[in-house]
Design an enzyme around this catalytic site. Structure first.
Site, PDB file in Angstrom:
ATOM      1  N   LYS A   1      -0.771  -1.521  -7.162  1.00  8.88           N
ATOM      2  CA  LYS A   1      -0.190  -1.869  -5.738  1.00  8.88           C
ATOM      3  C   LYS A   1       0.858  -2.600  -5.910  1.00  8.88           C
ATOM      4  O   LYS A   1       1.249  -3.598  -6.699  1.00  8.88           O
ATOM      5  CB  LYS A   1      -1.440  -2.594  -5.357  1.00  8.88           C
ATOM      6  CG  LYS A   1      -1.352  -2.870  -3.577  1.00  8.88           C
ATOM      7  CD  LYS A   1      -2.401  -3.287  -2.878  1.00  8.88           C
ATOM      8  CE  LYS A   1      -2.637  -3.240  -1.388  1.00  8.88           C
ATOM      9  NZ  LYS A   1      -3.988  -3.501  -0.771  1.00  8.88           N
TER      10      LYS A   1
ATOM     11  N   ASP B   1      -8.195   3.805  -1.832  1.00  9.06           N
ATOM     12  CA  ASP B   1      -9.727   3.516  -2.591  1.00  9.06           C
ATOM     13  C   ASP B   1     -10.482   2.840  -2.003  1.00  9.06           C
ATOM     14  O   ASP B   1     -11.653   3.181  -2.072  1.00  9.06           O
ATOM     15  CB  ASP B   1      -9.221   2.819  -4.047  1.00  9.06           C
ATOM     16  CG  ASP B   1      -8.293   1.707  -4.121  1.00  9.06           C
ATOM     17  OD1 ASP B   1      -7.787   1.336  -2.970  1.00  9.06           O
ATOM     18  OD2 ASP B   1      -7.920   1.211  -5.044  1.00  9.06           O
TER      19      ASP B   1
ATOM     20  N   SER C   1       0.785  -1.177   0.017  1.00 10.38           N
ATOM     21  CA  SER C   1       0.009  -0.018  -0.208  1.00 10.38           C
ATOM     22  C   SER C   1       0.777   1.155   0.097  1.00 10.38           C
ATOM     23  O   SER C   1       0.365   2.481  -0.410  1.00 10.38           O
ATOM     24  CB  SER C   1      -0.830   0.155   1.331  1.00 10.38           C
ATOM     25  OG  SER C   1      -1.750  -1.100   1.198  1.00 10.38           O
TER      26      SER C   1
ATOM     27  N   ARG D   1     -33.557  17.290  28.813  1.00  9.57           N
ATOM     28  CA  ARG D   1     -34.873  17.980  27.872  1.00  9.57           C
ATOM     29  C   ARG D   1     -35.766  18.977  28.648  1.00  9.57           C
ATOM     30  O   ARG D   1     -36.014  20.181  28.496  1.00  9.57           O
ATOM     31  CB  ARG D   1     -35.727  16.696  27.179  1.00  9.57           C
ATOM     32  CG  ARG D   1     -36.848  17.660  26.358  1.00  9.57           C
ATOM     33  CD  ARG D   1     -37.387  16.608  25.236  1.00  9.57           C
ATOM     34  NE  ARG D   1     -38.203  17.368  24.438  1.00  9.57           N
ATOM     35  CZ  ARG D   1     -39.085  16.489  23.496  1.00  9.57           C
ATOM     36  NH1 ARG D   1     -39.022  15.124  23.660  1.00  9.57           N
ATOM     37  NH2 ARG D   1     -39.735  17.233  22.427  1.00  9.57           N
TER      38      ARG D   1
ATOM     39  N   HIS E   1      -1.679  -7.706   0.835  1.00 12.43           N
ATOM     40  CA  HIS E   1      -2.138  -6.794   1.450  1.00 12.43           C
ATOM     41  C   HIS E   1      -1.762  -6.873   3.048  1.00 12.43           C
ATOM     42  O   HIS E   1      -2.013  -7.966   3.490  1.00 12.43           O
ATOM     43  CB  HIS E   1      -3.548  -6.323   1.571  1.00 12.43           C
ATOM     44  CG  HIS E   1      -4.151  -5.068   2.244  1.00 12.43           C
ATOM     45  ND1 HIS E   1      -4.006  -3.745   1.964  1.00 12.43           N
ATOM     46  CD2 HIS E   1      -4.488  -4.975   3.675  1.00 12.43           C
ATOM     47  CE1 HIS E   1      -4.566  -2.865   2.729  1.00 12.43           C
ATOM     48  NE2 HIS E   1      -4.727  -3.738   4.052  1.00 12.43           N
TER      49      HIS E   1
ATOM     50  N   LEU F   1     -10.515   3.416   8.644  1.00 10.40           N
ATOM     51  CA  LEU F   1     -10.521   4.347   7.538  1.00 10.40           C
ATOM     52  C   LEU F   1     -11.698   5.261   7.259  1.00 10.40           C
ATOM     53  O   LEU F   1     -12.680   4.947   8.223  1.00 10.40           O
ATOM     54  CB  LEU F   1     -10.294   3.066   6.419  1.00 10.40           C
ATOM     55  CG  LEU F   1      -9.108   2.279   6.214  1.00 10.40           C
ATOM     56  CD1 LEU F   1      -9.466   1.242   5.343  1.00 10.40           C
ATOM     57  CD2 LEU F   1      -8.010   3.109   5.787  1.00 10.40           C
TER      58      LEU F   1
ATOM     59  N   HIS G   1     -31.544  15.736  25.355  1.00  6.42           N
ATOM     60  CA  HIS G   1     -32.510  14.855  25.056  1.00  6.42           C
ATOM     61  C   HIS G   1     -32.200  13.461  25.575  1.00  6.42           C
ATOM     62  O   HIS G   1     -32.220  12.410  24.452  1.00  6.42           O
ATOM     63  CB  HIS G   1     -32.981  14.881  23.745  1.00  6.42           C
ATOM     64  CG  HIS G   1     -33.414  16.306  23.034  1.00  6.42           C
ATOM     65  ND1 HIS G   1     -32.766  17.326  23.247  1.00  6.42           N
ATOM     66  CD2 HIS G   1     -34.904  16.586  23.124  1.00  6.42           C
ATOM     67  CE1 HIS G   1     -33.521  18.507  22.956  1.00  6.42           C
ATOM     68  NE2 HIS G   1     -34.674  18.033  22.782  1.00  6.42           N
TER      69      HIS G   1
ATOM     70  N   GLU H   1     -23.328  13.407  11.518  1.00 10.80           N
ATOM     71  CA  GLU H   1     -22.674  13.340  12.991  1.00 10.80           C
ATOM     72  C   GLU H   1     -21.211  13.043  12.736  1.00 10.80           C
ATOM     73  O   GLU H   1     -20.654  13.520  13.681  1.00 10.80           O
ATOM     74  CB  GLU H   1     -23.499  12.609  14.027  1.00 10.80           C
ATOM     75  CG  GLU H   1     -24.868  13.016  14.160  1.00 10.80           C
ATOM     76  CD  GLU H   1     -25.963  12.742  13.393  1.00 10.80           C
ATOM     77  OE1 GLU H   1     -26.997  13.122  13.772  1.00 10.80           O
ATOM     78  OE2 GLU H   1     -25.737  12.057  12.362  1.00 10.80           O
TER      79      GLU H   1
END
Length: 628
Positions: A248, A156, A40, A475, A262, A126, A417, A367
């Site tokens: 690669k 990728d 890599s 809340r 890998h 990742l 909340h 988020e």
């Protein structure tokens, strides 16, 4: 902004030799370690050689320099390449690179962390480097107003992560032309071909659909790389994604574009042949361009006066409202920044926008990017507060919070909340796992105040507290029980109704403090003396006060929490007392068991077994008295 010109023929020749050295060193260190991700690293060698020689502006002797470019290896497993770059610029020597990589106590860890001063954030999970870079680039464009550029090397495979597209969407929305992602499209992932392999047009269409500029190149053509990186700086209002088709294992012919390599170091014989074929070990030293001089447009003012609102004892105020008021007061400090997840009108974080819109960033319902932006802003020295509903603030981007702990950055999170107390919205909206989740994070602080003055005090303290500080807010509106000048140090608690001959200790936090106080009053009518502890600081907690309470009440404790029992308030208390020199403990943990439903808050607290009525019943059983 000064435009970058194309590299000279001498620079291109140097980059060509450097790419070979980076490949050789990537093989050497990983083979010596017996593990790592050399293939890599080999695929991106040309990309990083051109970046280092011709485009990165960085003062390696002053990594804290305000106008340095930022380089993030989102594909953190390619650490052999990154550390080989460090050797090439002279900040890591050959012995450290080759013989300490991945070794115990080495700063050259398997995936990069900020133990190295040139690493901004820990990567390896990742899909996080590019989102973090969005936060860094937001700071550069809108706060610092400096012309540094943020470069991100992505794999990728990680483009399958939704967080990558959240990042590109927000980078385009905020017109971050100071951000470039370089995607190493080497076709092979850990377990075979990637989803799109070398379908470069499909990659490009996806990138463009999210508003970024796509530049497709041969990732081993140095002239093409130079042209793409030069072009990347040309549009100040659009982020760029360089899609580089690579091979690669490039440079090691026996394993080029072959599956199954890998995450595997080359065995010594294969490594020797590859290194020999590349021309052997070299010792090039690269001098990168220095950044232009510059200072941030924002000057920190930690001593700026902050006037927190006050409330009267007995006044009913929601702690989320107190959070918004205190946060607005913190706008007096120029490094405080707020990020919202499109719920600022409910969390009350939006009140900061009303007084300081230039330091308020809307991340919408994204988020993961909300959290990553906070991390990136913290890298640039800002004090970010990220707020949303607790269920979504903690659960959705939890791995980003975990990695923020690995990076040891300081961010402030406010989840509103929380618990069954929210009422009719139902269980999908009820954070019932957040305390446990946040207690498990390295460097975390977990706070759960019960009224407006304690909330405002803690919000102000959060701004000056290192680590990942989480405040849980309620809340509904509840009575103020503390005077506005009361102090709430982190790691502390408040004790109510204590007397020498108390029979039982009731321990709550947030909404259950009020239930505990109501229960204590009812128990007093039955001649059962109950002291109440407001454990507003759950991590760290006040162990000494808990020990004193145990000794005073014969080890009889009842913890009450609007949270599932696993890992929450009760767990924190029991863990703290596990090795204390105490008589036998008699503990009852009242928590939400089972799946709640919709209903009125009082109905739900009662149904969960955490209302005053249930506390009284548990106390009677523990003390050994019958109901009148």
């Amino acid at each position: 902004m000064t435009a970058m010109t194309a590299m000279t023929s001498e620079q291109l020749a140097l980059a060509r030799h450097l790419a070979i050295q980076l490949r050789v060193d990537s093989i050497r260190c990983s083979t010596q370690a017996g593990s790592g991700h050399p293939t890599s690293s080999l695929s991106a060698g040309d990309l990083m050689a051109v970046l280092l020689v011709g485009h990165l502006r960085y003062d390696w002797a002053a990594p804290e320099g305000p106008n340095n470019d930022h380089l993030i290896f989102s594909k953190g497993h390619a650490s052999p390449l990154l550390y080989s770059m460090y050797r090439a610029v002279g900040v890591v020597n050959e012995k450290e690179l080759v013989y300490s990589y991945r070794q115990f106590n080495s700063r050259l860890e398997g995936h990069p962390t900020p133990r190295l001063p040139w690493v901004d954030v820990a990567t390896g999970s990742l899909g996080q480097g590019l989102p973090d870079a969005v936060g860094i680039s937001l700071a550069g464009k809108y706060l610092d107003k400096l012309d540094f550029h943020t470069w991100v090397l992505c794999g990728d495979s990680e483009t399958a992560e939704g967080s990558v597209w959240e990042a590109l969407d927000k980078a385009s929305f905020y017109k971050l032309g100071n951000l470039t992602a370089i995607v190493d499209v080497n076709r092979l992932g850990q377990n075979g071909p990637t989803e799109l392999q070398w379908e470069m047009d499909r990659y490009a269409r996806r990138v463009e659909a999210f508003g970024a500029r796509a530049i497709v190149i041969d990732g081993h053509d140095l002239n093409a790389i130079d042209g793409a990186l030069t072009q990347a700086r040309s549009n100040p209002d659009q982020p760029t994604v360089v899609l580089a088709r690579t091979i690669k294992g490039k440079g090691a012919p026996e394993i080029e574009d072959k599956n199954g390599w890998h995450g595997k170091a080359l065995p010594p014989d294969l490594a020797d042949r590859a290194i020999s074929g590349l021309g052997g070990v070299t010792h090039l030293r690269i001098a990168t361009a220095l950044p232009e001089a510059g200072t941030s447009a924002i000057t920190p003012s930690p001593d700026a006066p902050v006037t927190v609102p006050t409330w009267d004892v007995g006044e009913k105020v929601a702690t989320r409202a107190a959070f918004g008021a205190a946060l607005s007061a913190l706008a007096a400090r120029p490094t405080v920044v707020v990020l919202d997840g499109e719920v600022g009108n409910s969390t009350h974080a939006g009140e900061f926008r009303d007084v300081c819109p230039e330091r308020y960033f809307e991340m919408f319902i994204a988020e993961q990017q909300l959290m990553a932006s906070a991390v990136g802003l913290a890298v640039r020295g800002y004090i970010p507060f990220a707020a949303s509903f607790a269920a979504f603030l903690i659960a959705r981007p939890y791995d980003f919070i975990r990695m923020a702990g690995v990076s040891e950055v300081s961010i402030r999170l406010v989840g509103t909340h929380a618990g069954v107390e929210i009422g009719q919205d139902g269980p999908s909206q009820m954070a019932l796992e957040d305390i446990a989740a946040m207690r498990a994070i390295h460097s975390s602080v977990v706070l759960y105040p019960c009224d407006a003055p304690s909330t405002a005090s803690l919000v102000r303290t959060m701004a000056d507290t290192d680590g990942i500080v989480y405040l849980r807010a309620t809340r509904g509106a509840y009575p103020v029980i503390y005077p506005s000048d009361e102090q709430f140090p982190i790691g502390g608690c408040k004790v109510h109704r204590a007397a020498p001959n108390d029979d039982v200790t009731l321990i709550g936090a947030g909404v259950t403090v009020h239930e505990c106080l109501a229960a204590a009053e009812e128990l007093a009518k039955e001649d059962v003396a109950a002291r109440v502890i407001d454990l507003y600081s759950i991590k760290p907690l006040d162990r000494d006060t808990l020990v004193d309470a145990c000794r005073a009440t014969g080890g009889r404790l009842i913890t009450v929490e609007d949270h599932y029992p696993e890992g929450g308030l009760g767990g924190a208390v029991v863990e703290a007392l596990a090795d204390a020199d105490l008589p036998a403990l008699h503990v009852r943990i009242l928590a939400v068991n089972g799946l709640p439903a919709s209903g009125e808050p009082a109905e739900l607290l009662n149904a969960a077994g955490i209302s005053a009525r249930h506390i009284v019943e548990a106390a009677r059983n523990l003390v050994g008295v019958s109901a009148p």
